[in-house]
Design a protein around this motif. Structure first.
Motif, PDB file in Angstrom:
ATOM      1  N   UNK A   1       0.833  -1.203   0.000  1.00 52.59           N
ATOM      2  CA  UNK A   1       0.000   0.000   0.000  1.00 52.59           C
ATOM      3  C   UNK A   1       0.867   1.251   0.000  1.00 52.59           C
ATOM      4  N   UNK A   2       1.933   1.236   0.808  1.00 52.58           N
ATOM      5  CA  UNK A   2       2.843   2.383   0.868  1.00 52.58           C
ATOM      6  C   UNK A   2       3.496   2.620  -0.488  1.00 52.58           C
ATOM      7  N   UNK A   3       3.854   1.528  -1.165  1.00 48.67           N
ATOM      8  CA  UNK A   3       4.482   1.651  -2.489  1.00 48.67           C
ATOM      9  C   UNK A   3       3.495   2.200  -3.510  1.00 48.67           C
ATOM     10  N   UNK A   4       2.301   1.635  -3.545  1.00 47.77           N
ATOM     11  CA  UNK A   4       1.331   1.992  -4.573  1.00 47.77           C
ATOM     12  C   UNK A   4       0.774   3.409  -4.393  1.00 47.77           C
ATOM     13  N   UNK A   5       0.546   3.840  -3.155  1.00 46.60           N
ATOM     14  CA  UNK A   5      -0.010   5.188  -2.962  1.00 46.60           C
ATOM     15  C   UNK A   5       1.016   6.269  -3.276  1.00 46.60           C
ATOM     16  N   UNK A   6       2.287   5.891  -3.337  1.00 44.29           N
ATOM     17  CA  UNK A   6       3.317   6.858  -3.710  1.00 44.29           C
ATOM     18  C   UNK A   6       3.373   7.067  -5.224  1.00 44.29           C
ATOM     19  N   UNK A   7       2.634   6.225  -5.965  1.00 44.86           N
ATOM     20  CA  UNK A   7       2.583   6.335  -7.424  1.00 44.86           C
ATOM     21  C   UNK A   7       1.331   7.101  -7.832  1.00 44.86           C
ATOM     22  N   UNK A   8       1.339   7.764  -9.009  1.00 44.24           N
ATOM     23  CA  UNK A   8       0.092   8.316  -9.534  1.00 44.24           C
ATOM     24  C   UNK A   8      -0.938   7.202  -9.670  1.00 44.24           C
ATOM     25  N   UNK A   9      -2.196   7.516  -9.405  1.00 42.23           N
ATOM     26  CA  UNK A   9      -3.235   6.493  -9.408  1.00 42.23           C
ATOM     27  C   UNK A   9      -3.301   5.751 -10.742  1.00 42.23           C
ATOM     28  N   UNK A  10      -3.090   6.461 -11.839  1.00 40.68           N
ATOM     29  CA  UNK A  10      -3.135   5.818 -13.157  1.00 40.68           C
ATOM     30  C   UNK A  10      -2.057   4.755 -13.284  1.00 40.68           C
TER      31      UNK A  10
ATOM     32  N   UNK B   1      -2.613  -9.465  -9.133  1.00 41.84           N
ATOM     33  CA  UNK B   1      -2.525  -8.007  -9.055  1.00 41.84           C
ATOM     34  C   UNK B   1      -3.752  -7.304  -9.652  1.00 41.84           C
ATOM     35  N   UNK B   2      -4.697  -8.069 -10.142  1.00 39.04           N
ATOM     36  CA  UNK B   2      -5.791  -7.486 -10.915  1.00 39.04           C
ATOM     37  C   UNK B   2      -6.555  -6.398 -10.158  1.00 39.04           C
ATOM     38  N   UNK B   3      -6.776  -6.618  -8.889  1.00 37.72           N
ATOM     39  CA  UNK B   3      -7.578  -5.644  -8.136  1.00 37.72           C
ATOM     40  C   UNK B   3      -6.857  -5.060  -6.922  1.00 37.72           C
ATOM     41  N   UNK B   4      -5.524  -5.269  -6.866  1.00 37.51           N
ATOM     42  CA  UNK B   4      -4.787  -4.737  -5.718  1.00 37.51           C
ATOM     43  C   UNK B   4      -4.936  -3.223  -5.595  1.00 37.51           C
ATOM     44  N   UNK B   5      -4.886  -2.516  -6.732  1.00 40.90           N
ATOM     45  CA  UNK B   5      -4.913  -1.060  -6.697  1.00 40.90           C
ATOM     46  C   UNK B   5      -6.222  -0.521  -6.128  1.00 40.90           C
ATOM     47  N   UNK B   6      -7.310  -1.317  -6.237  1.00 41.17           N
ATOM     48  CA  UNK B   6      -8.601  -0.843  -5.733  1.00 41.17           C
ATOM     49  C   UNK B   6      -8.690  -0.908  -4.205  1.00 41.17           C
ATOM     50  N   UNK B   7      -7.686  -1.503  -3.572  1.00 43.18           N
ATOM     51  CA  UNK B   7      -7.692  -1.616  -2.121  1.00 43.18           C
ATOM     52  C   UNK B   7      -6.802  -0.617  -1.420  1.00 43.18           C
ATOM     53  N   UNK B   8      -6.354   0.405  -2.148  1.00 45.07           N
ATOM     54  CA  UNK B   8      -5.438   1.391  -1.572  1.00 45.07           C
ATOM     55  C   UNK B   8      -6.086   2.171  -0.425  1.00 45.07           C
ATOM     56  N   UNK B   9      -5.242   2.734   0.426  1.00 46.05           N
ATOM     57  CA  UNK B   9      -5.744   3.543   1.535  1.00 46.05           C
ATOM     58  C   UNK B   9      -5.892   5.016   1.149  1.00 46.05           C
ATOM     59  N   UNK B  10      -5.366   5.385  -0.036  1.00 49.10           N
ATOM     60  CA  UNK B  10      -5.462   6.767  -0.501  1.00 49.10           C
ATOM     61  C   UNK B  10      -5.769   6.783  -1.994  1.00 49.10           C
TER      62      UNK B  10
END
Length: 417
Positions: free
Chosen positions: A22-31, A43-52
């Motif tokens: 989560x820390x890695x992914x939220x540091x990236x642009x959402x796109x 990894x198909x839906x990992x991004x939809x579980x972000x905290x930000x």
């Protein structure tokens, strides 16, 4: 011969704990975070579980300009999150110019309140009609940051405040003066408040014991800052609606600025200067001992009112280090003001801590020159003065040297636009 060790590919990233991912992914642009969905089924839906989630123009196709269609694209993202998200959502920021469907937006905010939202930021909404915030939002005691644009703020009768709210920004928001006073006063840890283009114009009363930073750009009938003892940075472009003479306090400068004992940085605009200039005393009774930076924007040197406010502030700020002035373009020369400033020169006052002065947009009138000479002659530790002339030739050193400079080490930079 040594036997070579057999290596196997190990997907170490996928097996990291979710809080690390989560820390890695939220540091990236959402796109970019969403593009990780093509890596594998895992990894198909990992991004939809972000905290930000920060949805901005970069998340939308560049060719898409229609505001309604842009919202539909945003809703595709929101719907995927709603379908798959199982944890908490701490931050949501919408900063993509769009025309949201009010029903969709209300449902999404309701969803965020159930997810423990702490930072809610709504910007650049192209609403023809303001969006009324759902009542459920006012029960979110974990909110620490709230930025609203184009909304109607009307808390329910059960609202008792936001106990954790430290930052509140309201832009093009419809809110009554009573509601605004209650909202600000019921946030016990509020430190930052920004009010831009509030509707309708009303009486602004700030009652906030922890407030440190205040910015206002709006119309109000009056302002009271008497119960904000920790205010340190104030930026006011307050357009006051004219009142009847019996409704105006004896001295606005004393009533507003005089109570800001701990102010460190003060920015005032022309419209508010005119309001403050009502019945200015010869000396401001309060000392602004902590004021180190003063900026006055669009000051009129031909206006006796503006200059009286300027000198009242300078005379009560013994530790001022930085002075910035932008001048309202005018060709007017006012001999009474020249006489007034000469009287000030004879008072023997000195700016013993003033190090940096910036004056922008002068025309080179006698009044402006008298003020520049006044500063140069009364600032013994001045290090830098920058003068930007609106047109024509820059001010020559011989012209500036018509008075003896109090500082032997000052560098004067004269420029022209």
């Amino acid at each position: 011969m040594c036997e070579m060790e057999e290596h196997t590919d190990v997907d170490r990233i996928s097996n990291l704990p979710w809080d690390v991912l989560d820390t890695i992914l939220v540091s990236m642009p959402l796109k970019e975070a969403a593009r990780t969905s093509i890596l594998s089924s895992q990894w198909r839906s990992k991004w939809t579980g972000l905290s930000q989630f920060i949805i901005n123009d970069a998340c939308l196709p560049t060719y898409l300009s229609d505001k309604v269609l842009r919202w539909k694209e945003i809703m595709k993202i929101i719907q995927q999150v709603q379908s798959n998200h199982s944890g908490s959502i701490e931050k949501f920021e919408l900063a993509a110019y769009c025309h949201p469907n009010h029903s969709d937006l209300e449902q999404w905010i309701q969803f965020l309140t159930e997810k423990g939202i702490k930072e809610l930021i709504l910007q650049e909404l192209a609403n023809v009609k303001r969006f009324k915030l759902p009542s459920r939002l006012f029960s979110c005691q974990q909110l620490s940051c709230l930025e609203l644009n184009g909304c109607i703020v009307s808390p329910p009768p059960t609202f008792r405040g936001f106990n954790c709210l430290a930052s509140l920004h309201l832009t093009h928001v419809s809110i009554s003066s009573d509601t605004l006073e209650v909202l600000v006063g019921s946030c016990p840890v509020l430190e930052r408040l920004m009010l831009l283009h509030i509707h309708p114009p009303s009486f602004l009363k700030i009652n906030s014991l922890k407030l440190k930073h205040l910015k206002i750009d709006s119309q109000f009938q009056d302002i009271c800052l008497q119960n904000a003892p920790l205010l340190w940075s104030v930026d006011i472009r307050l357009r006051i609606i004219p009142q009847r003479p019996d409704q105006v306090r004896a001295c606005n400068l004393v009533g507003v600025i005089g109570c800001l004992h701990g102010i460190g940085k003060l920015i005032l605009h022309r419209d508010f200067l005119e309001f403050l200039a009502y019945n200015v005393p010869e000396r401001l009774p309060t000392m602004l001992d902590h004021l180190f930076a003063l900026e006055l924007r669009e000051i009129r040197f031909e206006s006796r009112k503006d200059v009286r406010v300027l000198f009242s502030l300078l005379g009560r700020a013994p530790n001022l280090e930085e002075l910035t002035i932008s001048v309202d373009p005018t060709f007017a020369d006012s001999n009474p003001l020249v006489h007034f400033m000469k009287e000030q020169c004879l008072s023997g006052s000195y700016f013993n801590e003033l190090k940096v002065v910036k004056i922008r947009g002068i025309w080179g009138t006698t009044t402006e020159l008298e003020f520049i000479w006044f500063i140069l002659a009364h600032s013994p530790v001045l290090e830098m003065m920058t003068i930007i002339k609106y047109r024509g030739e820059r001010l020559s050193e011989s012209l500036l040297r018509r008075v003896e400079w109090a500082s032997k080490h000052v560098k004067v930079i004269s420029l022209t636009l």
